[in-house]
Scaffold this motif. Structure first.
Motif, mmCIF file in Angstrom:
data_model
loop_
_atom_site.group_PDB
_atom_site.id
_atom_site.type_symbol
_atom_site.label_atom_id
_atom_site.label_comp_id
_atom_site.label_asym_id
_atom_site.label_seq_id
_atom_site.Cartn_x
_atom_site.Cartn_y
_atom_site.Cartn_z
ATOM 1 N N THR A 70 0.781 -1.296 0.215
ATOM 2 C CA THR A 70 -0.010 -0.035 -0.092
ATOM 3 C C THR A 70 0.709 1.197 -0.151
ATOM 4 O OG1 THR A 70 -0.125 0.187 2.332
ATOM 5 C CG2 THR A 70 -1.689 -1.296 1.358
ATOM 6 N N LYS A 71 0.164 2.482 -0.427
ATOM 7 C CA LYS A 71 0.956 3.839 -0.598
ATOM 8 C C LYS A 71 1.344 4.097 0.727
ATOM 9 C CE LYS A 71 -1.180 5.290 -4.703
ATOM 10 N NZ LYS A 71 -2.331 6.106 -5.515
ATOM 11 N N GLN A 72 0.692 3.618 1.749
ATOM 12 C CA GLN A 72 0.873 4.225 3.090
ATOM 13 C C GLN A 72 2.480 3.786 3.888
ATOM 14 O OE1 GLN A 72 -0.240 6.633 5.131
ATOM 15 N NE2 GLN A 72 0.832 6.221 7.013
ATOM 16 N N TYR A 73 2.781 2.238 3.201
ATOM 17 C CA TYR A 73 3.717 1.768 3.982
ATOM 18 C C TYR A 73 4.862 1.280 3.054
ATOM 19 C CZ TYR A 73 0.645 1.330 7.929
ATOM 20 O OH TYR A 73 -0.182 1.518 9.182
ATOM 21 N N SER A 74 4.415 1.497 1.615
ATOM 22 C CA SER A 74 5.477 1.341 0.888
ATOM 23 C C SER A 74 6.835 2.437 0.746
ATOM 24 C CB SER A 74 4.975 1.189 -0.719
ATOM 25 O OG SER A 74 5.956 0.876 -1.685
ATOM 26 N N SER A 75 7.977 1.606 0.669
ATOM 27 C CA SER A 75 9.172 2.557 0.703
ATOM 28 C C SER A 75 9.577 2.651 -0.496
ATOM 29 C CB SER A 75 10.197 1.851 1.757
ATOM 30 O OG SER A 75 10.777 0.702 1.143
ATOM 31 N N PRO A 76 10.556 3.448 -0.992
ATOM 32 C CA PRO A 76 11.185 3.711 -2.140
ATOM 33 C C PRO A 76 12.200 2.388 -2.270
ATOM 34 C CG PRO A 76 12.227 4.826 -0.835
ATOM 35 C CD PRO A 76 11.072 4.360 0.019
ATOM 36 N N ASP A 77 12.777 1.641 -1.627
ATOM 37 C CA ASP A 77 13.872 0.760 -2.073
ATOM 38 C C ASP A 77 13.705 -0.520 -1.281
ATOM 39 O OD1 ASP A 77 14.348 1.866 0.498
ATOM 40 O OD2 ASP A 77 16.363 2.554 0.247
ATOM 41 N N LYS A 78 13.026 -0.921 -0.555
ATOM 42 C CA LYS A 78 12.908 -1.993 0.417
ATOM 43 C C LYS A 78 11.975 -3.189 -0.377
ATOM 44 C CE LYS A 78 14.147 -0.107 4.727
ATOM 45 N NZ LYS A 78 14.285 1.220 4.275
ATOM 46 N N ARG A 79 12.155 -4.424 -0.153
ATOM 47 C CA ARG A 79 11.152 -5.375 -0.457
ATOM 48 C C ARG A 79 9.883 -5.090 0.155
ATOM 49 N NH1 ARG A 79 13.395 -11.616 -0.568
ATOM 50 N NH2 ARG A 79 11.038 -11.853 -0.687
ATOM 51 N N PHE A 80 8.471 -5.197 -0.425
ATOM 52 C CA PHE A 80 7.309 -4.888 0.201
ATOM 53 C C PHE A 80 7.177 -5.767 1.256
ATOM 54 C CE2 PHE A 80 5.759 -8.840 -1.874
ATOM 55 C CZ PHE A 80 4.656 -8.926 -1.204
ATOM 56 N N GLU A 81 7.728 -6.869 1.308
ATOM 57 C CA GLU A 81 7.498 -7.810 2.587
ATOM 58 C C GLU A 81 8.165 -7.082 3.993
ATOM 59 O OE1 GLU A 81 8.372 -10.829 -1.053
ATOM 60 O OE2 GLU A 81 8.969 -8.716 -0.285
ATOM 61 N N VAL A 82 9.245 -6.534 3.584
ATOM 62 C CA VAL A 82 10.120 -5.940 4.495
ATOM 63 C C VAL A 82 9.374 -4.673 5.041
ATOM 64 C CG1 VAL A 82 12.058 -4.546 5.289
ATOM 65 C CG2 VAL A 82 12.262 -6.741 4.063
ATOM 66 N N ASP A 83 8.574 -3.840 4.026
ATOM 67 C CA ASP A 83 7.991 -2.848 4.619
ATOM 68 C C ASP A 83 6.643 -3.078 5.380
ATOM 69 O OD1 ASP A 83 9.611 -0.924 3.033
ATOM 70 O OD2 ASP A 83 8.214 -1.111 1.213
ATOM 71 N N GLY A 84 6.226 -4.199 5.132
ATOM 72 C CA GLY A 84 4.926 -4.804 5.909
ATOM 73 C C GLY A 84 5.452 -5.270 7.222
ATOM 74 N N ALA A 85 6.673 -5.951 7.291
ATOM 75 C CA ALA A 85 7.112 -6.453 8.513
ATOM 76 C C ALA A 85 7.495 -5.230 9.302
ATOM 77 C CB ALA A 85 8.446 -7.191 8.269
ATOM 78 N N ASN A 86 8.189 -4.128 9.023
ATOM 79 C CA ASN A 86 8.575 -2.930 9.402
ATOM 80 C C ASN A 86 7.400 -2.155 10.147
ATOM 81 O OD1 ASN A 86 11.372 -3.379 9.318
ATOM 82 N ND2 ASN A 86 11.478 -2.018 7.623
ATOM 83 N N ALA A 87 6.323 -2.080 9.320
ATOM 84 C CA ALA A 87 5.166 -1.448 9.844
ATOM 85 C C ALA A 87 4.461 -2.004 10.995
ATOM 86 C CB ALA A 87 4.046 -1.341 8.608
ATOM 87 N N ALA A 88 4.438 -3.629 10.753
ATOM 88 C CA ALA A 88 3.908 -4.246 11.965
ATOM 89 C C ALA A 88 4.870 -4.153 13.495
ATOM 90 C CB ALA A 88 3.868 -5.742 11.576
ATOM 91 N N ARG A 89 6.339 -4.108 13.041
ATOM 92 C CA ARG A 89 7.079 -4.031 14.178
ATOM 93 C C ARG A 89 6.855 -2.603 14.879
ATOM 94 N NH1 ARG A 89 13.110 -5.004 13.013
ATOM 95 N NH2 ARG A 89 12.872 -3.129 11.504
ATOM 96 N N SER A 90 6.560 -1.483 14.103
ATOM 97 C CA SER A 90 6.315 -0.117 14.748
ATOM 98 C C SER A 90 5.050 -0.212 15.507
ATOM 99 C CB SER A 90 6.291 0.748 13.564
ATOM 100 O OG SER A 90 5.966 2.124 14.020
ATOM 101 N N TYR A 91 4.069 -0.739 14.947
ATOM 102 C CA TYR A 91 2.775 -0.947 15.844
ATOM 103 C C TYR A 91 2.854 -1.552 16.807
ATOM 104 C CZ TYR A 91 -2.146 -2.477 16.530
ATOM 105 O OH TYR A 91 -3.098 -2.575 17.144
ATOM 106 N N LEU A 92 3.385 -2.514 16.923
ATOM 107 C CA LEU A 92 3.556 -3.579 18.015
ATOM 108 C C LEU A 92 4.324 -2.977 19.058
ATOM 109 C CD1 LEU A 92 3.888 -7.148 16.383
ATOM 110 C CD2 LEU A 92 1.851 -6.089 17.572
ATOM 111 N N GLN A 93 5.528 -2.306 18.727
ATOM 112 C CA GLN A 93 6.417 -1.569 19.639
ATOM 113 C C GLN A 93 5.372 -0.332 20.381
ATOM 114 O OE1 GLN A 93 9.640 -0.453 17.147
ATOM 115 N NE2 GLN A 93 10.949 -2.013 17.905
ATOM 116 N N GLN A 94 4.825 0.204 19.539
ATOM 117 C CA GLN A 94 3.966 1.473 20.177
ATOM 118 C C GLN A 94 2.979 0.770 21.258
ATOM 119 O OE1 GLN A 94 2.057 3.696 16.751
ATOM 120 N NE2 GLN A 94 4.270 3.722 15.739
#
Length: 212
Positions: A70-94
């Motif tokens: 998705t546009k909200q979580y897509s980075s310019p240079d990382k695999r989309f799987e990593v973008d999703g994983a990073n988004a989940a990590r941020s959410y869970l850390q918060q």
């Protein structure tokens, strides 16, 4: 939202509901239904095989597994799987989730398209992988009965999923096709992205700057 489908509970904790709200906000109906089917098919396979796993972590992993498209979580240079994983990590850390649980979710999302690896890791990681494989490619199709499949699909319809999911994948990473090098999503680019040519690993080796 139904509470139980095919004898699998849909988690309704604050953490789970918050994750579902993010998918509702930034995803679409295709990703919503697919992500829930991934959760259910993964959990059903886990249950059928007598595995122990955390339903809430599995559910959150499923909800985030394609959010990197998705546009909200897509980075310019990382695999989309990593973008999703990073988004989940941020959410869970918060939300104060323990580090070990966060690591499991990160791995489940980041590795969900990694053939030959994910299925040998922890149950949550392996079940997201198998849930994705079941819903996208029909892997081990007969391991779940027709009756149970129908319960899942009635709750979360496929709606011509076969023909919609590949363009949806491409939309998520067509701005960074180089991130598909070495993984199965290069096949999507090769099929749907005009002018795309796969990077060849052998060429990388033979044309490296090394002189020997």
């Amino acid at each position: 939202m139904l509470k139980t489908i095919a004898n699998i509970r849909i988690p309704d904790s604050k953490l789970a509901v918050g994750a579902a709200e993010l998918l509702r906000e930034h995803g679409d109906t295709l990703l919503w239904n697919h992500s829930h089917r991934v959760y259910l098919f993964g959990a059903i396979q886990g249950q059928n095989n007598g595995l122990k796993f955390d339903l809430e972590l599995l559910y959150i992993s499923a909800l985030f597994h394609d959010l990197g498209l998705t546009k909200q979580y897509s980075s310019p240079d990382k695999r989309f799987e990593v973008d999703g994983a990073n988004a989940a990590r941020s959410y869970l850390q918060q939300n104060g989730v323990p580090d070990e649980s966060i690591r499991l979710v990160w791995d489940a999302i980041a590795l969900h398209t990694t053939i030959g690896v994910a299925q040998y890791k922890e149950s949550e990681v392996a079940l997201i992988y198998s849930g994705v494989g079941y819903d996208v490619m029909g892997e081990n199709y007969d391991s779940i009965s027709e009756e149970v499949r129908e319960q899942v699909v009635i709750a979360y319809p496929r709606d011509n999923f076969k023909n919609k999911i590949l363009p949806a994948f491409l939309e998520g990473f067509k701005h960074k096709p180089e991130t598909t090098f070495g993984n199965i999503k290069a096949d999507v680019c090769e099929l749907l992205l005009p002018g795309f040519k796969k990077t060849n690993f052998c060429d990388c080796v033979l044309h490296s700057p090394w002189k020997d």
